[in-house]
Design a protein around this motif. Structure first.
Motif, PDB file in Angstrom:
ATOM      1  N   ASN A   1       8.377  -1.276  -4.552  1.00 19.24           N
ATOM      2  CA  ASN A   1       9.918  -0.905  -4.169  1.00 19.24           C
ATOM      3  C   ASN A   1      10.269   0.112  -4.768  1.00 19.24           C
ATOM      4  O   ASN A   1      10.997   0.939  -3.905  1.00 19.24           O
ATOM      5  CB  ASN A   1      10.606  -2.162  -4.156  1.00 19.24           C
ATOM      6  N   LYS A   2      10.402   0.312  -6.012  1.00 18.68           N
ATOM      7  CA  LYS A   2      10.579   1.473  -6.736  1.00 18.68           C
ATOM      8  C   LYS A   2      10.201   2.700  -6.443  1.00 18.68           C
ATOM      9  O   LYS A   2      10.887   3.728  -6.227  1.00 18.68           O
ATOM     10  CB  LYS A   2      10.810   1.129  -8.167  1.00 18.68           C
ATOM     11  N   ILE A   3       8.609   2.561  -6.423  1.00 14.75           N
ATOM     12  CA  ILE A   3       7.956   3.971  -5.765  1.00 14.75           C
ATOM     13  C   ILE A   3       8.614   4.424  -4.698  1.00 14.75           C
ATOM     14  O   ILE A   3       8.860   5.559  -4.239  1.00 14.75           O
ATOM     15  CB  ILE A   3       6.452   3.501  -5.946  1.00 14.75           C
ATOM     16  N   LEU A   4       8.553   3.517  -3.522  1.00 17.79           N
ATOM     17  CA  LEU A   4       9.179   3.849  -2.284  1.00 17.79           C
ATOM     18  C   LEU A   4      10.442   4.349  -2.357  1.00 17.79           C
ATOM     19  O   LEU A   4      10.887   5.295  -1.848  1.00 17.79           O
ATOM     20  CB  LEU A   4       9.123   2.567  -1.211  1.00 17.79           C
ATOM     21  N   GLU A   5      11.275   3.897  -3.040  1.00 15.97           N
ATOM     22  CA  GLU A   5      12.843   4.426  -3.136  1.00 15.97           C
ATOM     23  C   GLU A   5      12.842   5.580  -3.845  1.00 15.97           C
ATOM     24  O   GLU A   5      13.552   6.677  -3.316  1.00 15.97           O
ATOM     25  CB  GLU A   5      13.629   3.404  -4.029  1.00 15.97           C
TER      26      GLU A   5
ATOM     27  N   VAL B   1       6.877  14.955  -6.606  1.00 13.31           N
ATOM     28  CA  VAL B   1       7.156  13.846  -6.814  1.00 13.31           C
ATOM     29  C   VAL B   1       5.597  13.144  -7.282  1.00 13.31           C
ATOM     30  O   VAL B   1       4.901  13.503  -6.509  1.00 13.31           O
ATOM     31  CB  VAL B   1       7.747  12.859  -6.199  1.00 13.31           C
ATOM     32  N   SER B   2       5.725  12.571  -8.533  1.00 13.00           N
ATOM     33  CA  SER B   2       4.232  12.060  -8.818  1.00 13.00           C
ATOM     34  C   SER B   2       4.682  10.589  -9.708  1.00 13.00           C
ATOM     35  O   SER B   2       5.681  10.518 -10.283  1.00 13.00           O
ATOM     36  CB  SER B   2       3.593  12.916  -9.734  1.00 13.00           C
ATOM     37  N   PHE B   3       3.517   9.622  -9.453  1.00 14.98           N
ATOM     38  CA  PHE B   3       3.972   8.452 -10.048  1.00 14.98           C
ATOM     39  C   PHE B   3       2.885   7.999 -11.160  1.00 14.98           C
ATOM     40  O   PHE B   3       1.474   8.000 -10.719  1.00 14.98           O
ATOM     41  CB  PHE B   3       4.037   7.108  -9.106  1.00 14.98           C
ATOM     42  N   GLY B   4       3.194   7.502 -12.286  1.00 16.66           N
ATOM     43  CA  GLY B   4       2.047   6.974 -13.318  1.00 16.66           C
ATOM     44  C   GLY B   4       2.363   5.390 -13.117  1.00 16.66           C
ATOM     45  O   GLY B   4       3.351   4.944 -13.867  1.00 16.66           O
ATOM     46  N   TRP B   5       1.535   4.722 -12.667  1.00 16.18           N
ATOM     47  CA  TRP B   5       1.810   3.176 -12.182  1.00 16.18           C
ATOM     48  C   TRP B   5       0.952   2.641 -13.180  1.00 16.18           C
ATOM     49  O   TRP B   5      -0.252   2.483 -13.498  1.00 16.18           O
ATOM     50  CB  TRP B   5       1.201   2.826 -10.793  1.00 16.18           C
ATOM     51  N   GLY B   6       1.766   1.586 -14.112  1.00 12.64           N
ATOM     52  CA  GLY B   6       1.229   1.006 -15.174  1.00 12.64           C
ATOM     53  C   GLY B   6       0.814  -0.374 -15.018  1.00 12.64           C
ATOM     54  O   GLY B   6       0.124  -0.916 -14.298  1.00 12.64           O
TER      55      GLY B   6
ATOM     56  N   LEU C   1       1.866   1.407   0.211  1.00 13.75           N
ATOM     57  CA  LEU C   1       1.923   2.589  -0.274  1.00 13.75           C
ATOM     58  C   LEU C   1       1.126   3.548   0.764  1.00 13.75           C
ATOM     59  O   LEU C   1       1.595   4.970   0.710  1.00 13.75           O
ATOM     60  CB  LEU C   1       1.445   2.888  -1.815  1.00 13.75           C
ATOM     61  N   ARG C   2       0.007   3.032   1.548  1.00 17.10           N
ATOM     62  CA  ARG C   2      -0.434   3.838   2.558  1.00 17.10           C
ATOM     63  C   ARG C   2       0.459   4.766   3.486  1.00 17.10           C
ATOM     64  O   ARG C   2       0.051   5.633   4.056  1.00 17.10           O
ATOM     65  CB  ARG C   2      -1.652   3.048   3.341  1.00 17.10           C
TER      66      ARG C   2
END
Length: 430
Positions: A341-345, A356-361, A181-182
């Motif tokens: 993988n889904k975050i990168l995609e 874009v923002s992500f809430g990673w659970g 992710l970096r």
């Protein structure tokens, strides 16, 4: 830094509290609780545990006496003075005094109400009944207790060195994700992993790793206690619970159709900026956006929490354009079943087109897949939902029909009222 493996080894103590504080909960629960306290405080609501993973026999794994001890301990908790000071005086989303004095005075005297626990076959039936602002605060701690007790049941059979190796492997696994992710430009990601975490100590470790590994790309945590202890932003807006209960209270089909927008009208009166985020999928995203009032298009963004996330984002982009809004200024929060993988995609697909923002659970705070024999620590799908309001059943349709809940007749009625067409079933990801 806490030696987690040693602490786990020491869980053989009589009771090691899993939930240590009333603010060991998600920030959106407190925001919603204040809204409910203001608008619907006398509504009688029932919450119920729902284990979507039948292959995880909770009642065989978790001792009922130990479960009761943990739940009783939560009922003994009250808001500490320094926690009240933090909630009253801290700045959240750029706003001071997010929580009103009347709400805080009520919260400072709160003890969570009684629970009903019964073993039914290999599962537990766990329900909470009472006034909505009180029982809604059971959801997150109840889930956290059951998830951690299930983990303790598996870990109890492991030796001291075996535990050290297990946690070393889990730490390595997470750090490898962080390293990937970096490399993502303009990444914005938060911890949304409280409800299905492996444990409180593990969630806290994961958050610290994200802070060090991702720097400013890590924007905060949904967990209020960790946010307070680690001086981080508390992240969260609203959830399906609000429209589900408002809809159940509707007197006829016309009021039912309007209920999700009544929720957001009440929210609009209290919040602005990045707290004005729509969660449109409770009764189908397409229909919600099609019939939404124009003022909602001016809100900051949308959270996508079921169905195909890319399709949901494309639907939102089209809607904003149709309403004369610039999608590049809008926030899209992805929060369903995410892993690297889904975050990168999704970042590659939508970066530059929206904010874009992500809430990673769960797969941030509970990814022990492949680390134990028979995968006995793999995360599973456990929820605690409002199932009844003032004696009427609640319904959720979702963009993924496998997440639908409610009596069949009411599901059919809601599909008719909200004009929900054909839906594509997808695996329920944790």
């Amino acid at each position: 830094m806490v030696d987690i493996a040693t602490r786990v080894w020491n869980h053989k103590w009589k009771i090691d509290p899993i939930v240590r504080s009333l603010i060991d909960t998600d920030f959106y629960k407190l925001l919603m609780c204040q809204s409910v306290f203001r608008n619907k405080r006398d509504t009688q609501v029932t919450f119920s545990l729902i284990n979507r993973s039948d292959d995880v026999p909770l009642a065989k794994l978790i001792d009922e006496g130990e479960l009761r001890e943990q739940l009783d301990h939560i009922r003994s908790l009250s808001l500490r003075r320094n926690e009240s000071t933090w909630l009253r005086g801290n700045t959240f989303y750029g706003k001071r005094q997010m929580f009103r004095p009347d709400f805080m005075e009520w919260f400072e005297t709160l003890r969570l109400p009684a629970y009903h626990l019964e073993r039914v076959g290999d599962q537990y039936e766990l329900t909470f009944e009472g006034k909505w602002p009180e029982v809604m605060l059971w959801e997150i701690p109840a889930l956290a207790v059951l998830m951690e007790l299930r983990g303790r049941a598996v870990l109890n059979d492991m030796g001291r060195f075996e535990l050290q190796v297990l946690y070393a492997r889990a730490m390595t696994k997470l750090w490898e994700k962080i390293e990937r992710l970096r490399e993502v430009p303009e990444l914005r990601i938060a911890d949304f992993g409280t409800r299905r975490r492996h444990s409180f100590l593990w969630q806290d470790w994961c958050v610290q790793a994200m802070v060090e590994g991702l720097g400013e790309s890590f924007v905060g945590t949904s967990n209020c206690l960790i946010a307070k202890h680690r001086d981080l932003e508390a992240i969260g807006t609203n959830a399906h619970e609000l429209p589900m209960v408002y809809a159940a209270l509707a007197e006829d089909d016309v009021a039912l159709k309007q209920a999700p927008y009544d929720v957001l009208a009440d929210w609009h009166e209290e919040h602005d900026g990045n707290l004005r985020v729509i969660l449109p999928d409770t009764y189908g995203t397409e229909g919600f956006l099609r019939d939404a009032p124009d003022w909602l298009a001016g809100w900051t963004g949308i959270r996508i929490d079921s169905g195909d996330p890319a399709q949901g984002a494309e639907t939102a982009i089209r809607w904003w354009k149709e309403r004369g809004e610039d999608p590049r200024r809008k926030l899209v929060i992805f929060s369903d079943g995410l892993d690297v993988n889904k975050i990168l995609e999704l970042q590659a697909q939508f970066g530059g087109r929206v904010r874009v923002s992500f809430g990673w659970g769960t797969l941030l705070t509970n990814d022990f897949r492949g680390l134990t024999p028979d995968d006995r620590l793999a995360p599973f799908s456990l929820v605690c939902k409002a199932v009844e309001a003032n004696g009427r059943p609640t319904v959720k349709l979702s963009d993924n029909p496998r997440k639908a809940m409610g009596p069949d007749a009411q599901i059919a009625r809601y599909k008719r009222v909200f004009d929900v067409g054909a839906q594509v079933a997808q695996d329920v990801l944790v």
